[in-house]
Write an enzyme that holds these catalytic residues in place. Structure first.
Site, PDB file in Angstrom:
ATOM      1  CG  ASP A   1      -0.114   0.009   2.366  1.00  0.00           C
ATOM      2  OD1 ASP A   1       0.752  -0.356   2.431  1.00  0.00           O
ATOM      3  OD2 ASP A   1      -0.810  -0.294   3.343  1.00  0.00           O
ATOM      4  CB  SER A   2       4.682   1.495  -0.188  1.00  0.00           C
ATOM      5  OG  SER A   2       5.212   0.433  -0.779  1.00  0.00           O
TER       6      SER A   2
ATOM      7  CE  LYS B   1       2.913  -6.435   3.999  1.00  0.00           C
ATOM      8  NZ  LYS B   1       2.338  -4.953   4.719  1.00  0.00           N
TER       9      LYS B   1
ATOM     10  CD  GLU C   1       0.449  -1.688   8.090  1.00  0.00           C
ATOM     11  OE1 GLU C   1      -0.074  -0.498   8.789  1.00  0.00           O
ATOM     12  OE2 GLU C   1       0.823  -1.030   7.436  1.00  0.00           O
TER      13      GLU C   1
ATOM     14  CD  GLU D   1       7.577  -0.448   7.978  1.00  0.00           C
ATOM     15  OE1 GLU D   1       6.471  -0.903   7.447  1.00  0.00           O
ATOM     16  OE2 GLU D   1       8.155   0.929   6.969  1.00  0.00           O
TER      17      GLU D   1
HETATM   18  O1  KIV Z   1       3.756  -1.334   1.418  1.00  0.00           O
HETATM   19  C1  KIV Z   1       4.616  -1.524   1.690  1.00  0.00           C
HETATM   20  O2  KIV Z   1       5.485  -0.972   0.523  1.00  0.00           O
HETATM   21  C2  KIV Z   1       5.033  -2.381   2.372  1.00  0.00           C
HETATM   22  C3  KIV Z   1       7.246  -2.579   2.801  1.00  0.00           C
HETATM   23  C4  KIV Z   1       6.898  -1.724   3.118  1.00  0.00           C
HETATM   24  C5  KIV Z   1       6.511  -3.859   3.872  1.00  0.00           C
HETATM   25  O3  KIV Z   1       4.163  -2.594   3.849  1.00  0.00           O
END
Ligand code: KIV
Length: 271
Positions: free
Chosen positions: A51-52, A120, A122, A189
Site C-alpha cells: 500500500d506504499s 498482507k 497490519e 518494520e
Molecule cells: O507497503 C509496503 O511497501 C510495505 C513494506 C514497507 C513492507 O508494507
C-alpha cells in the site's frame, strides 16, 4: 542463487524451506506490469504489491487513502507480469479493520479479481480473528508488526518502534499470536536488530525485515527507494542500488534539448 532445486514457482512452502535451510528471502515492492516483469525475470522471490503505492505511485503523504479497488488494479498488473515469484498484496486501510467478515471479503476480492497468491495486513492480536477466517478460506496471510504505517496517526512519528522493553515484549507476543493464527510469514518494520533476530529465532515461520537488521529470514525494500527514484527519503536501513532520479532527470533534459535543437528525430529515426 537458490539451492531449492529447479524452482518453477515460489510458494509459501518454498519460503518455509528457505528459512529451514538458512537461505535468505528477497522481497521488493512493485505496482505495475513493466517493473514487476523486470524484478521477476531477475529472480526476486517475493513481490509485495504494497500500500506504499499510495505514496510512491499516487503521491499521498500516507498509506491511508489508497482504496481496495486501486490496490486490485495495481495487483492485476503485477500478477500479469510474474511467472516465478510469489505475489502478495496489502489489504489497504479500512478494508479489514471493521470485522473478520469484511476482512475475508476484501481478501477474497484480491485473490479473485487480481489472481494474487496471498495478502498482507497490519496488526497483532486485534487482527487474529480476521487472519484465522482468511486462512480458513485458503488464503495465505502475511502479518506486519513494528512500524505499521496504517497506524501513523496513532504513533505520531515514523521513528524506530519497540526500543523499550515493554513494547518489545508486546511485539514478540503479537508475532507468536500471528503465527498461531496461521500467518505463513511476518514482516517486521523499523525495530532494533536484536529484537528482529530474537523474533526470527522464536518463530517457525519466515520473518522478513525492513529496517529490522540482518538476523531475520529475509529483507524487503520499497522498489522506488532502492532504485533511487525517490530522493528525499534516506532512512538508515535503506541501501540505494541506483540513482534513477538523477538518471531519469538527465535523460529527460537531454531529450528536451534534442527536441528543441531539432537534433531529434534525425534521418534514421523517421519513415
Ligand atoms: O507497503 C509496503 O511497501 C510495505 C513494506 C514497507 C513492507 O508494507
Amino acid at each position: 542463487m537458490s539451492t531449492y532445486g529447479e524452482i518453477k514457482r515460489i510458494t509459501t512452502h518454498t519460503l518455509q524451506w528457505m528459512k529451514l535451510n538458512g537461505e535468505k528471502i528477497s522481497m521488493l515492492t512493485a505496482y505495475d506490469f513493466s517493473m514487476a516483469r523486470i524484478l521477476d525475470d531477475a529472480g526476486i522471490d517475493v513481490i509485495l504489491v504494497g500500500d506504499s503505492a499510495s505514496n510512491v505511485m499516487a503521491g499521498h503523504e500516507t498509506t491511508l487513502p489508497i482504496t481496495l479497488d486501486q490496490m486490485i488494479y495495481h495487483a492485476q498488473s503485477v500478477v500479469r507480469a510474474c511467472k516465478r515469484c510469489l505475489v502478495i498484496v496489502d489489504l489497504p486501510f479500512g478494508s479489514y479493520q471493521g470485522n473478520s467478515k469484511e476482512a475475508l471479503n476484501s481478501a477474497i476480492r484480491i485473490m479473485k479479481e487480481a489472481g494474487a497468491h496471498g495478502i498482507k495486513l497490519e496488526g497483532g492480536q486485534e487482527v487474529c480473528e480476521s487472519i484465522k477466517r482468511i486462512v480458513g478460506a485458503g488464503v495465505p496471510v502475511m502479518g506486519h508488526l513494528g512500524l505499521t504505517p496504517q497506524s501513523i496517526y496513532k504513533f505520531g512519528t515514523y521513528t524506530v518502534r519497540a526500543r523499550e522493553e515493554e513494547e518489545a515484549e508486546m511485539l514478540i507476543q503479537n508475532a507468536i499470536a500471528l503465527q498461531e493464527a496461521g500467518c505463513f510469514s511476518v514482516v517486521l518494520e523499523k525495530i532494533p536488530a536484536s529484537l528482529g533476530a530474537d523474533v526470527a529465532s522464536q518463530l517457525k515461520i519466515p520473518v522478513i525485515g525492513i529496517g529490522a537488521g540482518s538476523g531475520v529470514d529475509g529483507q524487503v525494500l520499497v522498489m522506488h527507494d532502492m532504485l533511487g527514484v525517490t530522493k528525499n527519503f534516506s532512512p538508515r536501513f535503506l541501501r540505494r542500488y541506483l540513482n534513477l532520479y538523477e538518471d531519469i532527470s538527465n535523460a529527460t533534459k537531454a531529450y528536451i534539448s534534442d527536441v528543441k535543437s531539432k537534433d531529434f528525430p534525425n534521418e534514421k529515426e523517421q519513415y
